[in-house]
Design a protein around this motif. Sequence first.
Motif: not given
Length: 309
Positions: A15-16, A18-20
């Motif tokens: 999740k982290r 996927e953000r950047s």
Amino acid sequence: MKKDFYLTRYALIIKRLERSPATYPEIESYLLNSFEFQDANIVSYSIRTLQRDIKDIANLFNFDIHNKKKGDNRYYIESRPVMEVDEYNQRLLESFQIMNAVNSQPDLAQFVYPETRTPRGIQNFYDLLFAIRNKRILEFQHFKYKDQSITSRKVHPYALKESKDRWYLIALDTKDEKLKAFGLDRISDLEVSKAGFKLQQRFNLKDHFKNAFGIMNLEEEPEKVVIKSTKEQAEYLKSSPLHHSQQIEKETEKSVYFTYDLYPTYDFIQEILSYGNQVKVTQPKSLIEKIKETLKQSIQQYDDSASDQ
């Protein structure tokens, strides 16, 4: 760190990233400040654990996390075309992310209502994953619904597969050298052996599951299946395809025709029947006859209901 917490870590790392892209300190800070880590009272996360998690994520979800090393030393997920994402790994990842979102806030029960049916047998999930990843022989007792019998099994575990709220172990039975599916809810007295095994190259699970619907006979050849759907039901099928091979063959004023490349198993027949008069199979003829026979037997049961009194 708790062994049953590893899936939560995987989902949070993904999740982290996927953000950047992020450095190790940024990932560590994100994890330690998450509700999941706080609820579990976990106060440290080493770079060694991160490196191990990255390897496990690659094995479990079939995509890689890379480290730039030069310059900013950030970790990032290799971007790939959507069509290359494995269907089953994506489903698994989405399930874990939903699970983590629900578990992070106890009061979500007030306004989040998942299915009340929960899969049985998942208490062995971690041990099974360990055996699959490390190629360890498994021994267990297996209960068979058909004749209510219990048999001892010795298998080479290959994969885990979900179908209709149930999980199955896909494994090579050493007794007859055949690939079989064992329901996790029917496995007991599981033992992970220290002895290892070698994967047999003749079994390519990606190829086997390519034409799968549910838990099927892994040696059957796929067929072209065509179904005719009402316009209303077609919108649901478009938004949530029955199978990854689903294609629209044609549309008329009142109907939409979908095609599939799969073997029409019992699970597939049951799925088609669940749509009632909204869906009709038009090809192949053998599948039409099976469905007609099933419907005849169902009607016959109700015609004979008087004799049950």
